[in-house]
Design a protein around this motif. Structure first.
Motif, PDB file in Angstrom:
ATOM      1  N   VAL A 129     -30.290  33.264 -69.393  1.00  0.00           N
ATOM      2  CA  VAL A 129     -31.318  33.472 -68.232  1.00  0.00           C
ATOM      3  C   VAL A 129     -30.853  32.543 -66.912  1.00  0.00           C
ATOM      4  O   VAL A 129     -30.772  32.855 -65.935  1.00  0.00           O
ATOM      5  CB  VAL A 129     -32.714  33.376 -68.507  1.00  0.00           C
ATOM      6  CG1 VAL A 129     -33.724  33.288 -67.425  1.00  0.00           C
ATOM      7  CG2 VAL A 129     -33.445  34.420 -69.449  1.00  0.00           C
ATOM      8  N   ILE A 130     -30.577  31.427 -67.182  1.00  0.00           N
ATOM      9  CA  ILE A 130     -30.096  30.481 -66.421  1.00  0.00           C
ATOM     10  C   ILE A 130     -28.801  30.756 -65.580  1.00  0.00           C
ATOM     11  O   ILE A 130     -28.636  30.967 -64.615  1.00  0.00           O
ATOM     12  CB  ILE A 130     -30.024  28.917 -66.845  1.00  0.00           C
ATOM     13  CG1 ILE A 130     -31.381  28.310 -67.163  1.00  0.00           C
ATOM     14  CG2 ILE A 130     -29.258  27.994 -65.763  1.00  0.00           C
ATOM     15  CD1 ILE A 130     -31.454  27.117 -67.704  1.00  0.00           C
ATOM     16  N   ALA A 131     -27.835  31.185 -66.638  1.00  0.00           N
ATOM     17  CA  ALA A 131     -26.555  31.822 -66.036  1.00  0.00           C
ATOM     18  C   ALA A 131     -26.978  33.106 -65.199  1.00  0.00           C
ATOM     19  O   ALA A 131     -26.019  33.153 -64.196  1.00  0.00           O
ATOM     20  CB  ALA A 131     -25.385  32.156 -67.233  1.00  0.00           C
ATOM     21  N   LEU A 132     -27.618  33.921 -65.635  1.00  0.00           N
ATOM     22  CA  LEU A 132     -27.927  35.120 -64.907  1.00  0.00           C
ATOM     23  C   LEU A 132     -28.564  34.777 -63.486  1.00  0.00           C
ATOM     24  O   LEU A 132     -28.194  35.468 -62.649  1.00  0.00           O
ATOM     25  CB  LEU A 132     -28.883  35.987 -65.494  1.00  0.00           C
ATOM     26  CG  LEU A 132     -29.404  37.201 -65.045  1.00  0.00           C
ATOM     27  CD1 LEU A 132     -28.597  38.299 -65.118  1.00  0.00           C
ATOM     28  CD2 LEU A 132     -30.907  37.867 -65.780  1.00  0.00           C
ATOM     29  N   CYS A 133     -29.565  33.887 -63.557  1.00  0.00           N
ATOM     30  CA  CYS A 133     -30.201  33.599 -61.978  1.00  0.00           C
ATOM     31  C   CYS A 133     -29.043  32.910 -61.167  1.00  0.00           C
ATOM     32  O   CYS A 133     -29.471  33.003 -60.142  1.00  0.00           O
ATOM     33  CB  CYS A 133     -31.262  32.599 -62.613  1.00  0.00           C
ATOM     34  SG  CYS A 133     -32.873  33.391 -63.165  1.00  0.00           S
ATOM     35  N   ARG A 134     -28.065  31.937 -61.791  1.00  0.00           N
ATOM     36  CA  ARG A 134     -27.062  31.544 -60.819  1.00  0.00           C
ATOM     37  C   ARG A 134     -26.387  32.550 -60.171  1.00  0.00           C
ATOM     38  O   ARG A 134     -25.820  32.276 -59.235  1.00  0.00           O
ATOM     39  CB  ARG A 134     -26.506  30.282 -61.709  1.00  0.00           C
ATOM     40  CG  ARG A 134     -27.117  29.232 -61.958  1.00  0.00           C
ATOM     41  CD  ARG A 134     -26.383  28.051 -62.420  1.00  0.00           C
ATOM     42  NE  ARG A 134     -27.335  26.952 -62.509  1.00  0.00           N
ATOM     43  CZ  ARG A 134     -27.246  26.071 -63.536  1.00  0.00           C
ATOM     44  NH1 ARG A 134     -26.187  26.290 -64.334  1.00  0.00           N
ATOM     45  NH2 ARG A 134     -27.913  24.913 -63.444  1.00  0.00           N
ATOM     46  N   THR A 135     -26.376  33.606 -60.673  1.00  0.00           N
ATOM     47  CA  THR A 135     -25.101  34.567 -60.271  1.00  0.00           C
ATOM     48  C   THR A 135     -25.828  35.425 -59.112  1.00  0.00           C
ATOM     49  O   THR A 135     -25.477  35.950 -58.270  1.00  0.00           O
ATOM     50  CB  THR A 135     -24.748  35.632 -61.184  1.00  0.00           C
ATOM     51  OG1 THR A 135     -25.908  36.330 -61.911  1.00  0.00           O
ATOM     52  CG2 THR A 135     -23.981  35.078 -62.505  1.00  0.00           C
ATOM     53  N   GLU A 136     -27.155  35.320 -59.173  1.00  0.00           N
ATOM     54  CA  GLU A 136     -27.846  36.185 -58.027  1.00  0.00           C
ATOM     55  C   GLU A 136     -28.365  35.423 -56.796  1.00  0.00           C
ATOM     56  O   GLU A 136     -28.492  34.075 -57.079  1.00  0.00           O
ATOM     57  CB  GLU A 136     -29.236  36.977 -58.862  1.00  0.00           C
ATOM     58  CG  GLU A 136     -30.154  37.919 -58.137  1.00  0.00           C
ATOM     59  CD  GLU A 136     -29.069  39.297 -57.870  1.00  0.00           C
ATOM     60  OE1 GLU A 136     -29.450  40.106 -56.728  1.00  0.00           O
ATOM     61  OE2 GLU A 136     -28.407  39.535 -58.840  1.00  0.00           O
ATOM     62  N   ASP A 137     -28.533  35.648 -55.618  1.00  0.00           N
ATOM     63  CA  ASP A 137     -29.146  34.985 -54.669  1.00  0.00           C
ATOM     64  C   ASP A 137     -30.476  35.691 -54.404  1.00  0.00           C
ATOM     65  O   ASP A 137     -30.602  36.791 -54.114  1.00  0.00           O
ATOM     66  CB  ASP A 137     -28.286  35.381 -53.388  1.00  0.00           C
ATOM     67  CG  ASP A 137     -28.665  34.522 -52.105  1.00  0.00           C
ATOM     68  OD1 ASP A 137     -29.494  33.623 -52.375  1.00  0.00           O
ATOM     69  OD2 ASP A 137     -28.248  35.183 -50.909  1.00  0.00           O
ATOM     70  N   PHE A 138     -31.548  34.883 -54.456  1.00  0.00           N
ATOM     71  CA  PHE A 138     -32.473  34.880 -54.082  1.00  0.00           C
ATOM     72  C   PHE A 138     -33.409  34.631 -52.783  1.00  0.00           C
ATOM     73  O   PHE A 138     -34.629  34.476 -52.553  1.00  0.00           O
ATOM     74  CB  PHE A 138     -33.695  34.507 -55.331  1.00  0.00           C
ATOM     75  CG  PHE A 138     -33.251  35.065 -56.752  1.00  0.00           C
ATOM     76  CD1 PHE A 138     -33.647  36.343 -57.135  1.00  0.00           C
ATOM     77  CD2 PHE A 138     -32.744  34.201 -57.520  1.00  0.00           C
ATOM     78  CE1 PHE A 138     -33.479  37.041 -58.332  1.00  0.00           C
ATOM     79  CE2 PHE A 138     -32.446  35.117 -58.875  1.00  0.00           C
ATOM     80  CZ  PHE A 138     -32.526  36.200 -59.116  1.00  0.00           C
ATOM     81  N   GLY A 139     -32.530  34.260 -51.904  1.00  0.00           N
ATOM     82  CA  GLY A 139     -32.801  33.683 -50.579  1.00  0.00           C
ATOM     83  C   GLY A 139     -33.418  32.167 -50.544  1.00  0.00           C
ATOM     84  O   GLY A 139     -33.619  31.861 -49.476  1.00  0.00           O
ATOM     85  N   GLN A 140     -33.081  31.483 -51.542  1.00  0.00           N
ATOM     86  CA  GLN A 140     -33.850  30.057 -51.674  1.00  0.00           C
ATOM     87  C   GLN A 140     -33.313  29.444 -52.902  1.00  0.00           C
ATOM     88  O   GLN A 140     -32.688  30.089 -53.857  1.00  0.00           O
ATOM     89  CB  GLN A 140     -35.181  30.076 -51.504  1.00  0.00           C
ATOM     90  CG  GLN A 140     -36.056  30.458 -52.743  1.00  0.00           C
ATOM     91  CD  GLN A 140     -37.754  30.402 -52.319  1.00  0.00           C
ATOM     92  OE1 GLN A 140     -38.297  31.513 -52.277  1.00  0.00           O
ATOM     93  NE2 GLN A 140     -37.957  29.228 -52.163  1.00  0.00           N
ATOM     94  N   PRO A 141     -33.041  28.166 -52.629  1.00  0.00           N
ATOM     95  CA  PRO A 141     -32.344  27.485 -53.799  1.00  0.00           C
ATOM     96  C   PRO A 141     -33.290  27.376 -55.179  1.00  0.00           C
ATOM     97  O   PRO A 141     -34.275  26.930 -54.835  1.00  0.00           O
ATOM     98  CB  PRO A 141     -31.736  26.132 -53.250  1.00  0.00           C
ATOM     99  CG  PRO A 141     -32.924  25.832 -52.261  1.00  0.00           C
ATOM    100  CD  PRO A 141     -33.158  27.110 -51.643  1.00  0.00           C
TER     101      PRO A 141
END
Length: 164
Positions: A144-156
């Motif tokens: 899940v962490i790896a998945l979220c790092r690949t996506e840009d959600f507009g904030q760090p």
């Protein structure tokens, strides 16, 4: 059951250092020697206020702040630039820059949707300004962490409180 939290936080001391370094850089520049420009950080509300004479100086100040953020390892996506407005007398421009803390609801919903669409056997839930992810296997949480790092959600995003 293993879990971790997805948050969006900025270290207050690092933020203060970045703003102070940007102020020093602006004061030492030749084109700002006769300027009445100011940069102030309200530490309670995390709002940067820039007051200057013209658009060129405003752009130079914002560029300086962004470069200092990068040098201090802060993500510039945490800055929310508002529209500048001209003072009543018309000779000064004021711009507020909000430093975003916490995941807003739309970004949190995007994070949860992305996790659920991935097909991993984890549960994601929104808890105020953070997202809690729980699962049976530690490997799924790391995925899940790896998945979220690949996506840009507009904030760090930061990943904290990993528990077994």
């Amino acid at each position: 059951m293993p879990s971790f939290d997805i948050v969006s936080k900025i270290d207050a001391q690092t933020l203060d250092n970045a703003v102070n370094n940007a102020k020093k850089e602006i004061l030492n520049r030749y084109d700002f020697s006769t300027s009445k420009s100011t940069v102030e950080l309200d530490k309670k509300t995390n709002v940067l206020t820039i007051v200057t004479e013209d658009d060129m100086r405003l752009k130079a100040i914002t560029d300086s702040i962004i470069s200092r953020f990068v040098k201090q390892n802060l993500d510039p996506k945490a800055l929310d630039f508002e529209k500048p407005y001209i003072s009543v007398t018309g000779n000064m421009i004021k711009k507020d820059i909000v430093v975003k803390e916490g995941i807003d609801q739309t970004a949190a919903k995007k994070v949860v949707k992305k996790i659920k669409d991935s097909g991993l056997k984890v549960q994601a839930s929104i808890m105020e300004d953070q997202v809690r992810v729980t699962g049976k296997k530690l490997d799924d949480l790391q995925a899940v962490i790896a998945l979220c790092r690949t996506e840009d959600f507009g904030q760090p995003l930061q990943y904290i409180n990993m528990r077994n």
